[in-house]
Design an enzyme around this catalytic site. Structure first.
Site, short mmCIF file in Angstrom:
data_model
loop_
_atom_site.label_atom_id
_atom_site.label_comp_id
_atom_site.label_asym_id
_atom_site.label_seq_id
_atom_site.Cartn_x
_atom_site.Cartn_y
_atom_site.Cartn_z
N TYR A 116 0.77 -1.18 -0.13
CA TYR A 116 -0.04 0.17 -0.03
C TYR A 116 0.89 1.37 -0.04
O TYR A 116 1.67 1.42 1.07
CB TYR A 116 -0.90 0.05 1.08
N MET B 105 1.31 4.77 0.73
CA MET B 105 0.38 5.77 1.41
C MET B 105 0.67 7.02 1.19
O MET B 105 -0.29 7.91 0.96
CB MET B 105 0.94 5.41 2.99
N HIS C 37 -4.80 5.54 -2.73
CA HIS C 37 -5.87 5.91 -2.87
C HIS C 37 -5.53 7.51 -3.32
O HIS C 37 -4.31 7.84 -2.89
CB HIS C 37 -6.46 6.32 -1.58
#
Length: 193
Positions: A83, A85, A122
């Site tokens: 992931y 970040m 994201h």
């Protein structure tokens, strides 16, 4: 979340260093300046636990950018996900391909571990520049998370992912790996070189 890095100037010489307790305050400062989000102590513990995928980029002794990652088990615990970040570069250094090389480093590093299946992140949905940046590396959109951000308007995040098992390792130009204790090997090279 990603902070732009458009490569207009061409790559500048940088040194990559692993995250350590000594340089963690510098990463906290960078994130507080570059991103509209305050990150928790847990965020920094996860960055440190992720190992070499998290890197800080320096010009001389000055921190200029960083990529912060964590590893997550897949739901069936048969593999892991990388992931991403944050990828952030201070404004005065944004045209030197620093963010590009930080991202490429994390993808190279993650792809060497056969347990890690993919990378994902994201991005705030209006940040089309960031979405385009990641797509240049082969990331594909994988949906939208409604109300992901608490203090941003709109609060939604695009999810982007990349299959790391198909990633082709790419060399990094003008990057030296710190050979200090806790850093790389004596010659400063990447693992496996």
């Amino acid at each position: 979340e990603m902070d732009s890095d458009d490569e207009q100037r061409g790559p500048v010489d940088v040194t990559f260093r692993d995250l350590t307790p000594e340089n963690e305050p510098e990463l906290r400062r960078l994130n507080s300046v570059v991103f509209p989000i305050r990150y928790s102590d847990k965020f920094y513990r996860e960055c440190a636990t992720a190992g070499r995928v998290t890197q800080l980029a320096y010009i001389g002794d000055e921190l200029v950018g960083a990529i912060a990652c964590r590893l997550e088990l897949t739901p069936l615990k048969s593999g892991a996900r990388l992931y991403l970040m944050t990828v952030g570069v201070y404004a005065p250094h944004r045209n030197g391909a620093i963010g590009t090389r930080l991202l490429r480093h994390a993808l190279n590093e993650g792809s060497t571990d056969t347990f890690i299946e993919d990378a994902y992140l994201h991005v705030h949905t209006p940040n089309t520049e960031a979405i385009a940046f990641y797509k240049r590396f082969g990331f594909v959109e994988d949906g939208v998370v409604q109300n992901y951000y608490k203090r941003l308007d709109p609060p939604d995040a695009a999810v982007l992912k990349l299959n790391l098992r198909e990633w082709k390792r790419e060399p990094l130009e003008k990057v030296r790996y710190d050979a200090s204790p806790g850093g790389r090997g004596a010659n400063g090279s990447e693992p496996g070189e």
